[in-house]
Design an enzyme around this catalytic site. Structure first.
Site, PDB file in Angstrom:
ATOM      1  N   GLU A 176      -5.291 -18.209 -55.958  1.00 40.80           N
ATOM      2  CA  GLU A 176      -4.015 -17.859 -55.307  1.00 40.80           C
ATOM      3  C   GLU A 176      -3.876 -16.493 -55.136  1.00 40.80           C
ATOM      4  OE1 GLU A 176      -0.637 -19.871 -57.037  1.00 40.80           O
ATOM      5  OE2 GLU A 176       0.794 -18.627 -55.734  1.00 40.80           O
ATOM      6  N   GLU A 218      -3.688 -23.072 -65.595  1.00 40.49           N
ATOM      7  CA  GLU A 218      -3.909 -21.642 -65.136  1.00 40.49           C
ATOM      8  C   GLU A 218      -4.868 -20.979 -65.948  1.00 40.49           C
ATOM      9  OE1 GLU A 218      -0.343 -20.047 -63.937  1.00 40.49           O
ATOM     10  OE2 GLU A 218       0.225 -21.570 -62.737  1.00 40.49           O
TER      11      GLU A 218
END
Ligand code: KIV
Length: 269
Positions: A187, A120
């Site tokens: 996301e 991430e």
């Protein structure tokens, strides 16, 4: 009953990159051999997501997942689905600097058959991604709503609501692509911004909660099959009512045990 069309093709990063503008990529998470085997020929990639810390281990967020835990589950997935392109999601704290990131990625490659890892972070982590890819690690990026930032951000927040944030997300995607990632998960992003991100880079954008404008989709298996009952994010579609089916089946088993109809004569030695 629907017919299963099996056009399964074993993936590698070259084929995944080529899929951009040619084929929508289907990605699903898996945490164990049993389900990975069921998904193997349906999905282009299987992600061993650190979401397993919530849905499998029952924790409130993903942050306490450990690398050993991820390696254990990835080995199970690779065993159940040897033909799948399996990605191990690097857990929180395992890629905080270049050296840790590389030594932990090497550990993943030494101890599992994972084809790639996922990390991430956007422009802030581009140097770490670059260090990994320049040392032959295949990296999938993950930008937008990043669950590993939940405690530092004070919650899960949809991204791309302002012009400034939209511009930051596009910069993040470009930085992650430039650092050598082969694909990026986007996301929890407004779909108009997800479209701009998808158009801004030449690697596939895999959306989750980002509309149908991306190059593919990823869903957490226990969400899409209706097993995870704690909450249902807006973007999740239930393709099965798993929890209800399991509870009914186990209840039926219990009734059969109680009224001695299980096991029957045919089920005994
Ligand atoms: O951990 C996970 O399952 C993920 C997906 C939500 C992309 O990162």
């Amino acid at each position: 009953m629907s017919i299963i069309i099996n056009d399964f093709e074993k993936m590698n990063i070259t084929k995944i990159k080529k899929a951009k503008n040619n084929k929508k990529l289907t990605v699903i998470t898996a945490y164990d051999a049993l389900f990975a085997k069921l998904f193997e020929e349906m999905a282009d990639m299987i992600l061993v997501g650190d979401s397993l810390n919530m849905s499998f281990a029952g924790k409130p967020d993903t942050l306490s997942a450990t690398l050993d835990q991820m390696i254990y589950h990835t080995n199970a997935v690779c065993t159940g689905a040897p033909k799948a392109f399996v990605i191990l999601d690097m857990p929180f704290g395992t890629y905080i600097n270049k050296d840790d990131a590389l030594s932990n990625a090497v550990k993943v490659y030494q101890q599992t058959n994972a084809a790639a890892i996922k990390v991430e972070g956007g422009a802030d982590r581009a140097d770490i991604i670059e260090h990994l890819t320049s040392n032959s690690v295949a990296v999938m990026g993950h930008i937008g709503l990043m669950p590993q930032y939940v405690r530092s951000e004070g919650g899960y927040k949809v991204r791309g609501k302002t012009q400034e944030d939209a511009e930051q997300l596009i910069k993040d995607a470009i930085a992650v692509e430039k650092a050598g990632a082969f694909a990026i998960v986007v996301e929890g992003v407004k779909s108009n911004v997800a479209k701009q991100i998808t158009d801004a880079v030449s690697i596939p954008i895999i959306g989750i909660g980002a509309g149908n404008v991306t190059d593919g989709q990823v869903l957490v298996w226990s969400d899409m099959l209706g097993f995870f009952e704690s909450f249902k994010p807006k973007f999740v579609r239930h393709y099965l009512d798993g929890a209800e089916l399991v509870k009914n089946a186990v209840n039926q088993y219990r009734n059969d045990v109680q009224d001695t109809s299980f096991p029957s004569k045919d089920e005994e030695y």
